[in-house]
Design an enzyme around this catalytic site. Structure first.
Site, PDB file in Angstrom:
ATOM      1  N   LEU A 102       0.558  -0.996  -0.003  1.00 16.31           N
ATOM      2  CA  LEU A 102       0.348   0.043  -0.586  1.00 16.31           C
ATOM      3  C   LEU A 102       0.577   1.173   0.132  1.00 16.31           C
ATOM      4  CD1 LEU A 102      -1.247  -2.543   2.151  1.00 16.31           C
ATOM      5  CD2 LEU A 102      -3.079  -0.497   2.344  1.00 16.31           C
ATOM      6  N   ILE A 159       1.399  -5.244   8.429  1.00 17.59           N
ATOM      7  CA  ILE A 159       2.610  -5.001   8.123  1.00 17.59           C
ATOM      8  C   ILE A 159       3.345  -3.483   7.833  1.00 17.59           C
ATOM      9  CG2 ILE A 159       4.571  -5.419   7.515  1.00 17.59           C
ATOM     10  CD1 ILE A 159       4.123  -7.847   5.973  1.00 17.59           C
ATOM     11  N   GLY A 189       1.494   4.437   4.667  1.00 18.13           N
ATOM     12  CA  GLY A 189       2.438   3.095   3.726  1.00 18.13           C
ATOM     13  C   GLY A 189       2.509   1.738   4.507  1.00 18.13           C
ATOM     14  N   SER A 190       2.475   1.013   4.115  1.00 19.23           N
ATOM     15  CA  SER A 190       2.572  -0.463   5.001  1.00 19.23           C
ATOM     16  C   SER A 190       2.199  -1.663   3.479  1.00 19.23           C
ATOM     17  CB  SER A 190       1.242  -0.630   5.847  1.00 19.23           C
ATOM     18  OG  SER A 190       0.277   0.042   5.392  1.00 19.23           O
ATOM     19  N   ARG A 191       2.320  -2.528   4.117  1.00 16.72           N
ATOM     20  CA  ARG A 191       1.686  -3.870   2.976  1.00 16.72           C
ATOM     21  C   ARG A 191       0.705  -4.663   4.203  1.00 16.72           C
ATOM     22  NH1 ARG A 191       6.603  -7.290   3.067  1.00 16.72           N
ATOM     23  NH2 ARG A 191       5.441  -9.224   3.677  1.00 16.72           N
TER      24      ARG A 191
END
Length: 241
Positions: A102, A159, A189-191
């Site tokens: 993301l 994450i 911002g991430s996953r």
């Protein structure tokens, strides 16, 4: 229709996690109008960015009981086999994994991939590197084990990324959740990874974009028996990702 859908998505109300940031921007606007015009402009930019980043549009899952949908918006950067986080207590067996990165421009609200019951939630502290990097497996994360209504188990992992410092999870162990239901958000911002039942054949590929709660990642009811060979699933992203 697509244009109107995009407009509704951009103008969607913000997630509650963004309210303190939006309020801070509004305070800067007021202070700027009183003391310095440049401060007001900073407040306007901050407020508009937070309204966009924390937008929380409604999503419509496909009307299929066998569809497992994406837990987040973003770019699919991994379709491979991996062992789920050990803190969940699941068998240490490689499972099909789909990782969604993301960016700050994506909707960051996370959604349940398939109806079931939350059996375990485990938070683990870690590093804060770019969530698209290979080393991001050691990043701070929040993992959920979900027992689907058909008895199979999956894992969902939020994450943190390079600048993300706050993972929010709104569900609890024992909750029964519906496909596409909101369950949390990761700031800036991430996953988000999803581990599928053994032998599941992913229906997406690296480089494809996913829409949380709508894009079908796999068909659980049609899952063949056994885990497919690692060679059948790409393990590295194409150049440029």
């Amino acid at each position: 229709m697509d244009i109107f859908h995009s407009i509704r998505s951009v103008l969607a109300p913000p997630h509650r996690a963004g309210l303190p940031f939006i309020a801070g921007g509004l305070v800067l606007i007021v202070l700027g109008l009183i003391f310095a015009g440049w401060l007001a402009w900073i407040g306007v930019i901050l407020t508009l960015f937070c309204l966009y980043f924390f937008r929380d549009p409604d999503r419509v899952p496909p009307p299929r009981a066998d569809a497992l949908v994406a837990p987040a918006d973003g770019l699919i950067t991994r379709v491979d086999l991996a062992i789920p986080p050990p803190e969940l207590g699941l068998p240490a067996t490689p499972l099909p994994r789909i990782a969604i990165f993301l960016s700050v421009l994506d909707v960051h609200v996370n959604r349940i991939p398939m109806a079931g019951t939350i059996t375990r939630i485990a938070y683990r502290h870690g590093t804060f590197v770019n969530a698209a990097d290979k080393d991001s497996d050691n990043n701070e994360r929040n993992a959920l084990a979900l027992r689907l209504d058909n008895g199979a188990e999956i894992a969902i992992v939020q994450i943190a990324g390079l600048i993300a410092r706050r993972i929010l999870c709104d569900v609890h162990e024992g909750d029964h959740v519906a496909t596409g239901a909101r369950f949390g958000i990761i700031r800036f911002g991430s996953r988000t990874d999803v581990y599928l039942p053994p032998g599941t054949l992913p229906l997406v590929t690296i480089g494809q974009r996913a829409i949380g709660g709508e894009t079908v990642l796999a068909n659980i009811a049609a899952t063949p028996f056994g885990i497919p060979p690692a060679a059948d699933i790409p393990t590295t992203p194409p150049p440029g990702l």
